[in-house]
Write an enzyme that holds these catalytic residues in place. Structure first.
Site, PDB file in Angstrom:
ATOM      1  N   ASP A  16       1.092  -1.332  -0.062  1.00 41.48           N
ATOM      2  CA  ASP A  16       0.108   0.024   0.088  1.00 41.48           C
ATOM      3  C   ASP A  16       0.717   1.324   0.070  1.00 41.48           C
ATOM      4  OD1 ASP A  16      -2.176   1.624  -0.184  1.00 41.48           O
ATOM      5  OD2 ASP A  16      -3.167   0.834   1.768  1.00 41.48           O
TER       6      ASP A  16
HETATM    7  C1  BGC Z   1      -5.054   3.227  -0.198  1.00 37.89           C
HETATM    8  C2  BGC Z   1      -5.263   2.203  -1.223  1.00 37.89           C
HETATM    9  C3  BGC Z   1      -5.075   2.981  -2.466  1.00 37.89           C
HETATM   10  C4  BGC Z   1      -3.872   3.593  -2.463  1.00 37.89           C
HETATM   11  C5  BGC Z   1      -3.549   4.116  -3.971  1.00 37.89           C
HETATM   12  C6  BGC Z   1      -3.750   4.084  -0.319  1.00 37.89           C
HETATM   13  O1  BGC Z   1      -3.797   5.214   0.683  1.00 37.89           O
HETATM   14  O2  BGC Z   1      -4.972   2.639   1.258  1.00 37.89           O
HETATM   15  O3  BGC Z   1      -6.337   1.472  -0.896  1.00 37.89           O
HETATM   16  O4  BGC Z   1      -5.223   1.964  -3.421  1.00 37.89           O
HETATM   17  O5  BGC Z   1      -3.839   4.634  -1.462  1.00 37.89           O
HETATM   18  O6  BGC Z   1      -4.231   5.300  -4.072  1.00 37.89           O
END
Ligand code: BGC
Length: 767
Positions: free
Chosen positions: A301
């Site tokens: 993530d």
């Molecule tokens: C989130 C993810 C997301 C990623 C990219 C993160 O802050 O937890 O779910 O896919 O950002 O945008």
């Protein structure tokens, strides 16, 4: 163009050479192994042989979109570095670059200017629609309609892929029991059985039957794992769950997506048993890649590799990079840890080269499957982009999904549906005219204010006199993606005119709830009331007119105990996307008979949270001898306000004749259950018939109820249909504390009905 032909040719030659070599070496074997997958593996072998360590690490590096790629070359800071890295082949993926023109521009840099020309995989959060926005996932889950949900994901994939994207960071399959957690809006609610079915439907919708088709995208199951159990519902917080909950509640939807062919996974921000999920070998290596044999890749993530330092699990980014790759995180999203540290770690012998090769192999595999090596620009067709984005057919599909997502919570004296003419209707609440909030919080590709508001939807029904008064704002100022929505807790200047309008009306429709940016990532709340002055507005209006239809726009269960006691009609309309107003109006006027059922329990007050239907009995479930020592609250009932699976219709349904093909079964038998459902009301309608079991005695205690089947049944007024369910060892078993799936003989109960409190029951024995 010259360079493009150079690198494509270079790769092609190498691939052909390796292919030929393999053919001569082992012709017989090749005849039998001549599958696409084997060809892909050969090609990957040959590419891996060509790659330097830095280029391998590059494939594992994902950067966020950083400058107007179609504009002048970047200058200063990060952008310059990223541009340089693209040219060196040190970037395997980008996120948040969208639109054919932009995607083509970044793809062109790697394909034409980097040594090997390996195309980028382009990721984006296509969570509930792209430009045409569908309901938030929690709302879609309320439809229990797997075909509609699959279709909604399909439409999103068609639009996103036409815009250059070939990878979505969805489905989010985190089970959660805590409505304080803002991300419940992104998931399918509290139940692992429903959650697994929906997760599977979403993967199939995104990926279609052919991942190499230009209008499908690779799915990414997230967040692996346990994120939905963030303590106290506070986002990014510690997670502390027992083994049984992990195996039986959290992991099943993840497993379901592996079985459905999801090509990528995202790990998560939380820790599990003290080890951040990003650095967690047990999750990523032992379970996902080991036990489940997942052969796609895992992306971290956002900066979750870097955050292991802040958690206090890694000394520095170098240490974090080592822990993450060892634990099975294949791609680094924006921590810049791999690109900075991994090559040195490998060269110094601190990280095994094989780990690198395995990660790169997985990433290249998905790129091959998407067809990016055949044509890096296959998602970059301007004509298709023009035709697909915002296509009227997509509006029809999201409208269909939106109607199916609405849940009727209360309808005393059949106040709904509204009459189509001759009434004076006062429409009250800032959310009634809001064209932004209904788009939810994951709508980066949607245009601001592009939703049909409830006001606009209702204005199309011209037989009544409609007056709109805001009453009070939900928020102050503009709410945007990156910041908290500021709630209006003081300004009641609009109350008066709303009250006057309500006084003169036959019916008042009040649209209240949460701003679109009050739910979603980082939008945890410590209370679940109607935010700001809305509760007060509701009570003031009620004083002058009791004929109120309360329409809720929100991304999570709310505590609406007062409203449930006083307001005759309540409609849960969530955040329904682009077609919100049309869907709500069609339901209010009875052109669509609501059929949604809650995918999450609604608490009576926030102190009951976490609250869920599949709880354990405890040793003291009921008040047996009139004293205080049993599992309860002294100040509120322990049941939810509205249970999981609950939802009304404009008609009524009766369940009877619950029958089973036997009362005693052996473990391999199929257990057949049937029930008659009759539409006993005046309207045609659809019922979500639900089947729950209770395994009475378990070596690990079993929940009081577990959903194990559901069927959507269309019934004309007065019609009866027999609905069939099947149980088998897959649905009767559970995971023990070592993660082994077991089925235990003994007594079971079956319950069938229209919610998790279904009363029709039967017993059987498993021998
Ligand atoms: C989130 C993810 C997301 C990623 C990219 C993160 O802050 O937890 O779910 O896919 O950002 O945008």
């Amino acid at each position: 163009m010259k360079n493009l032909s150079k690198s494509v040719c270079y790769l092609t030659i190498i691939l052909l050479v390796v292919g030929c070599k393999n053919q001569t070496q082992n012709t017989t074997q090749n005849t039998t192994q001549n599958t696409t997958q084997n060809t892909i593996e050969y090609k990957i072998d040959s590419i891996l042989k060509l790659m330097t360590i830095e280029e391998k690490v590059g494939q594992m590096n994902q950067y966020n979109g950083f400058w107007d790629v179609t504009g002048p070359s970047p200058k200063g800071g990060d952008a310059e570095k990223k541009y340089e890295h693209l040219r060196k082949g040190w970037v395997g993926s980008m996120l948040n670059v969208r639109g054919v023109e932009n995607v083509k521009a970044v793809q062109k840099i790697v394909v034409e200017e980097s040594r090997l020309g390996i195309p980028l995989i382009i990721g984006f959060d296509v969570i509930h629609g792209y430009k045409t926005t569908s309901p938030i996932p929690l709302a879609e889950a309320a439809s229990w309609d797997l075909e509609a949900i699959k279709n909604s994901a399909r439409i999103a994939a068609i639009e996103a892929s036409a815009s250059g994207i070939n990878w979505t960071f969805a489905p989010m399959v985190d089970i959660s029991r805590d409505a304080r957690w803002g991300r419940v809006m992104e998931g399918a609610g509290e139940d692992p059985f429903l959650g697994s079915k929906i997760a599977e439907a979403r993967v199939k919708g995104f990926q279609g039957d052919d991942l190499s088709a230009p209008n499908t995208v690779a799915a990414c199951t997230k967040h692996f794992a346990g994120y939905g159990f963030s303590e106290a519902g506070r986002d990014y917080n510690t997670v502390d769950v027992g083994t049984s909950t992990l195996y039986n509640i959290i992991l099943p939807p993840f497993k379901a997506t592996v079985d459905a062919g999801a090509r990528t996974f995202m790990n998560s921000f939380n820790e599990l048993n003290g080890i951040p999920a990003t650095g967690n070998s047990f999750l990523q290596r032992d379970i996902l890649k080991g036990k489940w044999k997942f052969d796609g890749f895992v992306v971290s993530d956002w900066n979750s590799i870097g955050e292991m330092v802040v958690w206090g699990h890694a000394k520095d980014k170098k240490d974090a990079a080592k822990i993450a790759i060892t634990a099975g995180a294949d791609m680094d999203m924006e921590a810049h840890a791999y690109i900075k540290e991994l090559a040195t770690l490998v060269k110094n012998g601190d990280v095994d080269q094989d780990l690198l090769d395995d990660a790169v192999r997985r990433i290249l595999r998905v790129k091959f499957e998407l067809g990016l090596f055949d044509n890096p620009y296959k998602y970059c067709d301007e004509a298709r982009e023009k035709e697909a984005i915002g296509n009227p057919k997509h509006h029809e599909a999201v409208l269909d999904m939106a109607k199916k997502s609405i849940v009727l919570l209360k309808n005393e004296n059949n106040l709904l549906p509204l009459k189509k003419e001759g009434q004076k209707i006062a429409l009250i609440g800032a959310l009634a005219a809001d064209k932004n909030s209904p788009l939810g919080s994951w709508r980066i590709a949607a245009e601001n204010n592009s939703a049909v508001s409830v006001l606009e939807g209702m204005q199309q029904y011209t037989g009544n006199k409609l007056v709109y008064k805001k009453g009070a704002d939900v928020t102050i100022g503009e709410s945007v993606f990156l910041y908290d929505a500021k709630i209006n807790t003081t300004d009641k200047s609009g109350f008066n005119e709303a009250i006057i309008a309500a006084k003169k009306a036959d019916i008042v429709v009040m649209v209240l709830g949460e701003n679109g940016f009050q739910t979603g990532e980082a939008r945890s709340r410590s209370n679940l009331n109607l935010p700001g002055v809305q509760q007060e507005l509701l009570e003031e209006v009620y004083k002058v007119n009791k004929n109120i239809v309360l329409v809720l726009n929100n991304g999570r269960p709310l505590t609406i105990t007062w409203a449930n006691e006083h307001i005759p009609a309540i409609v849960e309309a969530w955040q329904l996307g682009t077609e919100t107003g049309n869907a709500v109006a069609q339901v209010l006027y009875g052109d669509y008979n609501p059929s949604g059922k809650l995918p999450m329990s609604f608490p009576r007050n926030v102190g009951q949270v976490p609250i869920y239907y599949n709880y354990k009995n405890t040793g003291r479930p009921a008040d047996i001898d009139g004293n205080v020592f049993w599992s309860h609250y002294t100040d509120v009932e322990k049941t939810p306000l509205y249970p999981f699976g609950y939802g009304l219709s404009y008609t009524t349904f009766k369940y009877d004749n619950l029958e089973m093909n036997n009362t005693s079964f052996s473990i391999n038998d199929e257990i057949k259950i049937s029930v008659d459902i009759t539409n006993t009301g005046k309207y045609d309608g659809k019922e979500v018939a639900q089947l729950y079991i209770r395994d009475l005695i378990g070596s690990i205690t079993r929940p009081v109820r577990e959903l194990k089947g559901f069927e959507l049944v269309d019934l004309k007024a007065g019609e009866t249909k027999t609905v069939n369910f099947t149980l088998n060892k897959e649905t009767l078993g559970f995971y023990n504390n070592t993660g082994e799936f077991i089925v235990e003989p003994g007594g079971f109960k079956v319950f069938v009905g229209g919610s998790s409190t279904a009363i029709l029951e039967a017993d059987f024995e498993l021998k």
